[in-house]
Scaffold this active site. Structure first.
Site, PDB file in Angstrom:
ATOM      1  CE  LYS A  93       0.325  -6.453   0.952  1.00 41.33           C
ATOM      2  NZ  LYS A  93      -0.796  -6.627   1.938  1.00 41.33           N
TER       3      LYS A  93
ATOM      4  CE1 TYR B 178       2.543  -2.357   1.444  1.00 42.37           C
ATOM      5  CE2 TYR B 178       3.147  -1.810  -0.819  1.00 42.37           C
ATOM      6  CZ  TYR B 178       2.206  -2.237   0.105  1.00 42.37           C
ATOM      7  OH  TYR B 178       0.929  -2.550  -0.302  1.00 42.37           O
TER       8      TYR B 178
ATOM      9  CB  THR C 205       0.278  -4.594  -3.520  1.00 40.67           C
ATOM     10  OG1 THR C 205       0.734  -3.558  -4.380  1.00 40.67           O
ATOM     11  CG2 THR C 205       1.497  -5.196  -2.824  1.00 40.67           C
ATOM     12  CG  ASP C 206       0.311  -2.913  -8.724  1.00 39.38           C
ATOM     13  OD1 ASP C 206       0.712  -2.507  -7.615  1.00 39.38           O
ATOM     14  OD2 ASP C 206      -0.105  -2.146  -9.617  1.00 39.38           O
ATOM     15  CD  GLU C 207       3.951  -0.564  -4.398  1.00 40.45           C
ATOM     16  OE1 GLU C 207       4.986  -0.695  -3.726  1.00 40.45           O
ATOM     17  OE2 GLU C 207       3.250   0.451  -4.371  1.00 40.45           O
TER      18      GLU C 207
HETATM   19  P1  NAD Z   1      -4.296   1.604   5.101  1.00 41.92           P
HETATM   20  O1  NAD Z   1      -2.916   1.936   5.539  1.00 41.92           O
HETATM   21  O2  NAD Z   1      -5.236   2.707   4.744  1.00 41.92           O
HETATM   22  O3  NAD Z   1      -5.020   0.733   6.237  1.00 41.92           O
HETATM   23  C1  NAD Z   1      -4.376  -0.292   6.920  1.00 41.92           C
HETATM   24  C2  NAD Z   1      -5.245  -0.694   8.106  1.00 41.92           C
HETATM   25  O4  NAD Z   1      -4.614  -1.805   8.761  1.00 41.92           O
HETATM   26  C3  NAD Z   1      -5.402   0.406   9.172  1.00 41.92           C
HETATM   27  O5  NAD Z   1      -6.731   0.477   9.598  1.00 41.92           O
HETATM   28  C4  NAD Z   1      -4.484  -0.050  10.294  1.00 41.92           C
HETATM   29  O6  NAD Z   1      -4.913   0.380  11.579  1.00 41.92           O
HETATM   30  C5  NAD Z   1      -4.587  -1.564  10.160  1.00 41.92           C
HETATM   31  N1  NAD Z   1      -3.417  -2.249  10.725  1.00 41.92           N
HETATM   32  C6  NAD Z   1      -2.106  -1.971  10.510  1.00 41.92           C
HETATM   33  N2  NAD Z   1      -1.323  -2.816  11.219  1.00 41.92           N
HETATM   34  C7  NAD Z   1      -2.166  -3.658  11.874  1.00 41.92           C
HETATM   35  C8  NAD Z   1      -1.964  -4.760  12.753  1.00 41.92           C
HETATM   36  N3  NAD Z   1      -0.738  -5.148  13.104  1.00 41.92           N
HETATM   37  N4  NAD Z   1      -3.047  -5.409  13.237  1.00 41.92           N
HETATM   38  C9  NAD Z   1      -4.304  -5.011  12.895  1.00 41.92           C
HETATM   39  N5  NAD Z   1      -4.556  -3.957  12.075  1.00 41.92           N
HETATM   40  C10 NAD Z   1      -3.493  -3.302  11.572  1.00 41.92           C
HETATM   41  O7  NAD Z   1      -4.112   0.588   3.892  1.00 41.92           O
HETATM   42  P2  NAD Z   1      -4.969   0.408   2.557  1.00 41.92           P
HETATM   43  O8  NAD Z   1      -4.474   1.355   1.541  1.00 41.92           O
HETATM   44  O9  NAD Z   1      -6.403   0.365   2.911  1.00 41.92           O
HETATM   45  O10 NAD Z   1      -4.479  -1.049   2.124  1.00 41.92           O
HETATM   46  C11 NAD Z   1      -5.118  -2.210   2.620  1.00 41.92           C
HETATM   47  C12 NAD Z   1      -4.446  -3.427   2.034  1.00 41.92           C
HETATM   48  O11 NAD Z   1      -4.517  -3.388   0.616  1.00 41.92           O
HETATM   49  C13 NAD Z   1      -2.967  -3.541   2.384  1.00 41.92           C
HETATM   50  O12 NAD Z   1      -2.687  -4.893   2.639  1.00 41.92           O
HETATM   51  C14 NAD Z   1      -2.254  -3.067   1.130  1.00 41.92           C
HETATM   52  O13 NAD Z   1      -1.008  -3.708   1.013  1.00 41.92           O
HETATM   53  C15 NAD Z   1      -3.210  -3.514   0.053  1.00 41.92           C
HETATM   54  N6  NAD Z   1      -3.235  -2.721  -1.184  1.00 41.92           N
HETATM   55  C16 NAD Z   1      -3.397  -1.365  -1.144  1.00 41.92           C
HETATM   56  C17 NAD Z   1      -3.491  -0.653  -2.349  1.00 41.92           C
HETATM   57  C18 NAD Z   1      -3.683   0.841  -2.351  1.00 41.92           C
HETATM   58  O14 NAD Z   1      -3.635   1.454  -3.415  1.00 41.92           O
HETATM   59  N7  NAD Z   1      -3.939   1.490  -1.221  1.00 41.92           N
HETATM   60  C19 NAD Z   1      -3.426  -1.330  -3.566  1.00 41.92           C
HETATM   61  C20 NAD Z   1      -3.243  -2.729  -3.557  1.00 41.92           C
HETATM   62  C21 NAD Z   1      -3.172  -3.407  -2.372  1.00 41.92           C
HETATM   63  O1  DAU Z   2       0.261  -0.282  -6.482  1.00 38.92           O
HETATM   64  C1  DAU Z   2      -0.372  -0.567  -5.282  1.00 38.92           C
HETATM   65  C2  DAU Z   2       0.252   0.234  -4.172  1.00 38.92           C
HETATM   66  O2  DAU Z   2      -0.149   1.582  -4.370  1.00 38.92           O
HETATM   67  C3  DAU Z   2      -0.146  -0.257  -2.786  1.00 38.92           C
HETATM   68  O3  DAU Z   2       0.353  -1.538  -2.596  1.00 38.92           O
HETATM   69  C4  DAU Z   2       0.376   0.694  -1.702  1.00 38.92           C
HETATM   70  O4  DAU Z   2      -0.108   0.293  -0.434  1.00 38.92           O
HETATM   71  C5  DAU Z   2      -0.108   2.089  -2.006  1.00 38.92           C
HETATM   72  O5  DAU Z   2       0.396   3.007  -1.060  1.00 38.92           O
HETATM   73  C6  DAU Z   2       0.305   2.515  -3.418  1.00 38.92           C
HETATM   74  O6  DAU Z   2       1.749   2.668  -3.498  1.00 38.92           O
HETATM   75  P1  DAU Z   2       2.428   3.863  -4.318  1.00 38.92           P
HETATM   76  O7  DAU Z   2       3.792   4.051  -3.831  1.00 38.92           O
HETATM   77  O8  DAU Z   2       2.230   3.682  -5.781  1.00 38.92           O
HETATM   78  O9  DAU Z   2       1.434   5.066  -3.857  1.00 38.92           O
HETATM   79  P2  DAU Z   2       1.724   6.550  -3.361  1.00 38.92           P
HETATM   80  O10 DAU Z   2       0.398   7.229  -3.273  1.00 38.92           O
HETATM   81  O11 DAU Z   2       2.611   6.597  -2.175  1.00 38.92           O
HETATM   82  O12 DAU Z   2       2.535   7.175  -4.577  1.00 38.92           O
HETATM   83  C7  DAU Z   2       1.987   7.167  -5.891  1.00 38.92           C
HETATM   84  C8  DAU Z   2       3.030   7.809  -6.821  1.00 38.92           C
HETATM   85  O13 DAU Z   2       3.132   9.204  -6.489  1.00 38.92           O
HETATM   86  C9  DAU Z   2       4.415   7.239  -6.658  1.00 38.92           C
HETATM   87  O14 DAU Z   2       5.054   7.196  -7.928  1.00 38.92           O
HETATM   88  C10 DAU Z   2       5.140   8.247  -5.760  1.00 38.92           C
HETATM   89  C11 DAU Z   2       4.471   9.566  -6.122  1.00 38.92           C
HETATM   90  N1  DAU Z   2       4.371  10.557  -5.028  1.00 38.92           N
HETATM   91  C12 DAU Z   2       3.850  10.169  -3.832  1.00 38.92           C
HETATM   92  C13 DAU Z   2       3.746  11.041  -2.773  1.00 38.92           C
HETATM   93  C14 DAU Z   2       3.188  10.612  -1.449  1.00 38.92           C
HETATM   94  C15 DAU Z   2       4.790  11.868  -5.235  1.00 38.92           C
HETATM   95  O15 DAU Z   2       5.225  12.230  -6.337  1.00 38.92           O
HETATM   96  N2  DAU Z   2       4.673  12.740  -4.191  1.00 38.92           N
HETATM   97  C16 DAU Z   2       4.198  12.390  -2.960  1.00 38.92           C
HETATM   98  O16 DAU Z   2       4.165  13.257  -2.034  1.00 38.92           O
END
Ligand code: NAD
Ligand code: DAU
Length: 339
Positions: A157, A153, A125-127
């Protein structure tokens, strides 16, 4: 070609499985997922009967189960999406983030070393780069930006990324890493900003914006992320990190107002609530490397992607209503009750 996709019952992993099964009808895709609160088997219903697809319920930290699957499937490629992914939950309870995101990654890579694979791909992730100031729009995250994390988190990562690079250097494991910006699209769990605001707005519930809503995220349609990973596992260079993002920076408040507009809901639903602890201000990816080296470019413009996403949530109410009617209710009460 056999690919093990971990975390494939979650948001991005499931979209990746759909993309791969459609694009490569002769590939075998094996999904390994623990089915935590964020994993949903119903998400994979449309591919359940595909003869090239197998689902296995297991924890990536369970060495025995992971090794058994490697013995059975003899995979060529592993794509690791499995993670605890929600920043707010990591602030409440870091422990499971360390277990899954760090130790789980190490267990998967140990299996790769033991049984041999062509590629281990870590979905990062970019985080891991921390955040950028709002008054420096000229700054972007490149692959050279130092790791500088803010939340449990992002720290978990970043730790995993360092381990992946260590397994490359020390053991010569053929790894790649992608660091993507915020995704949005179908099957996004309704604890995250965009699906939470859509679900709350549709139910005429308050829209909880953290702080002043000025934080900036760089949004990418999930299919574009999946295509980037597809390119990296086939054409990416071993040992390399690739940033993935579409130069689509938006303030949270702009997104929430846009969702209100698209759904015909009043902005009076917006409620400003206590800020997230350690809240990152701005994320912004420089995707030049993946563009120049692999020819990747995002295809879906935000204006179209958000419309498609809202349409999907309107047409798939059962999927998210089931989620928000269960355990999620306790979570919501705990996180937002006194915010
Ligand atoms: P998500 O939370 O929707 O899904 C995570 C999945 O992993 C779920 O199906 C969960 O059951 C499974 N899981 C969790 N713990 C596990 C374990 N111990 N063993 C096996 N399976 C397990 O997450 P997402 O948003 O789809 O993100 C997927 C990946 O992409 C993550 O690694 C996250 O860090 C990365 N990522 C997410 C975003 C985003 O915007 N959502 C952006 C950049 C990177
Ligand atoms: O940048 C990549 C990341 O993006 C991934 O690595 C993470 O897995 C993914 O969850 C996401 O993280 P963020 O923290 O950016 O996403 P989130 O949707 O939780 O929040 C987006 C922005 O919105 C953040 O600035 C917090 C704000 N927010 C979030 C929630 C849930 C609110 O203002 N209100 C809310 O209720």
């Amino acid at each position: 070609m056999t690919i093990i996709v971990t975390g494939g019952a979650g948001f991005i992993g499931s979209n990746f499985i759909f993309h791969m099964l459609k694009k490569y009808p002769d590939y075998r895709i094996v999904c390994l997922d623990k089915l935590t609160y964020a994993g949903n088997l119903s998400t994979l219903a449309s591919v359940e009967k595909n003869k090239n697809f197998r689902f296995v319920k297991a924890d990536i930290c369970d060495r025995q189960a992971v090794y058994k699957l490697f013995e059975e499937e003899k995979p060529d490629i592993i794509v690791n999406f499995a993670a605890e992914s929600h920043v707010d939950r990591s602030i409440e309870n870091p422990d499971i983030f360390l277990q899954t995101n760090i130790l789980g990654t190490a267990t998967l890579m140990d299996a790769c070393r033991k049984y041999g694979i062509k590629r281990y791909h870590q979905v990062s992730t970019d985080e891991v780069y921390g955040d950028l100031p709002l008054d420096r729009p000229d700054l972007f995250f490149t692959e050279q930006t130092p790791l500088h994390t803010s939340s449990p988190y992002s720290s978990s990562k970043a730790s995993a990324d360092l381990l992946v690079l260590a397994y490359y250097r020390t053991y010569g494991l053929p790894v790649t890493i992608s660091r993507c910006s915020n995704n949005y699209g179908p099957y996004h769990f309704p604890e995250k900003l965009i699906p939470l605001m859509i679900a709350n707005a549709l139910n005429d519930k308050p829209l909880p914006v953290y702080g002043k809503g000025e934080n900036v995220r760089d949004w990418l349609y999930v299919e574009d992320h999946c295509k980037a990973i597809d390119l990296i596992i086939h054409n990416g260079k071993v040992g390399e990190v690739y940033n993935v993002g579409g130069h689509n920076e938006m303030k949270n408040i702009e997104i929430v107002k846009l969702i209100c507009k698209e759904l015909g809901k009043p902005e009076s639903l917006i409620t400003y609530v206590a800020d997230r602890k350690g809240h990152d201000m701005r994320y912004a990816i420089d995707p030049s490397k993946i563009h120049n080296d692999l020819g990747w470019l995002p295809e879906t413009k935000f204006a179209d992607g958000i419309k498609k996403t809202i349409k999907w949530y309107l047409e798939n109410r059962e999927w998210w209503e089931t989620i928000i009617s269960g355990e999620y209710r306790n979570y919501y009460e705990k996180m937002y009750g006194n915010r």
